[in-house]
Scaffold this motif. Structure first.
Motif, PDB file in Angstrom:
ATOM      1  N   ARG A  16      -2.835  -2.046   1.714  1.00 15.03           N
ATOM      2  CA  ARG A  16      -3.923  -1.763   2.636  1.00 15.03           C
ATOM      3  C   ARG A  16      -3.744  -2.495   3.946  1.00 15.03           C
ATOM      4  N   GLY A  17      -4.536  -2.077   4.944  1.00 11.75           N
ATOM      5  CA  GLY A  17      -4.455  -2.658   6.274  1.00 11.75           C
ATOM      6  C   GLY A  17      -5.178  -3.982   6.420  1.00 11.75           C
ATOM      7  N   LEU A  50     -11.407   5.238  -0.978  1.00 16.05           N
ATOM      8  CA  LEU A  50     -12.399   4.615  -0.095  1.00 16.05           C
ATOM      9  C   LEU A  50     -11.716   4.000   1.123  1.00 16.05           C
ATOM     10  N   PRO A  51     -12.396   4.010   2.262  1.00 16.65           N
ATOM     11  CA  PRO A  51     -11.877   3.299   3.428  1.00 16.65           C
ATOM     12  C   PRO A  51     -11.746   1.801   3.125  1.00 16.65           C
ATOM     13  N   ASP A  57     -15.750  -4.432   0.784  1.00 21.66           N
ATOM     14  CA  ASP A  57     -17.144  -4.792   0.489  1.00 21.66           C
ATOM     15  C   ASP A  57     -17.409  -4.767  -1.016  1.00 21.66           C
ATOM     16  N   LEU A  58     -16.843  -3.803  -1.721  1.00 16.33           N
ATOM     17  CA  LEU A  58     -16.985  -3.751  -3.183  1.00 16.33           C
ATOM     18  C   LEU A  58     -16.307  -4.941  -3.842  1.00 16.33           C
TER      19      LEU A  58
END
Length: 87
Positions: A16-17, A50-51, A57-58
């Motif tokens: 991920r970024g 999901l973004p 956040d999760l």
């Protein structure tokens, strides 16, 4: 049934970024990925849709998922946070 090519695609999508998210996902992959059953693997694959910010956040516990497929998986991901990153 997930093939090895499918699993490699999921591993690639786990990069991920956001560094904080990337670190958690890479720890999770290193220790748990090969032990996931088909249903959990499918849920993880869907979770990756999901973004980055929503997924972070999760994982950080700022939000919870209403999707029952994700709830135990998110708990497992949260356990791979670095100490001090948990809120």
């Amino acid at each position: 049934m997930y093939t090895e090519a499918d699993k490699n695609r999921i591993r690639w999508r786990s990069r991920r970024g956001l560094l904080e998210l990337d670190l958690v996902l890479q720890r999770f992959l290193a220790h748990e990925f090969e032990h996931l059953d088909e249903a959990t693997l499918a849920a993880y694959d869907d979770l990756l849709m999901l973004p980055d910010n929503d997924l972070l956040d999760l994982v950080d516990g700022r939000t919870d998922s209403d999707d029952p497929r994700f709830q135990s998986l998110v708990v497992r991901l949260r356990s791979w946070q670095a100490p001090g990153n948990q809120q």
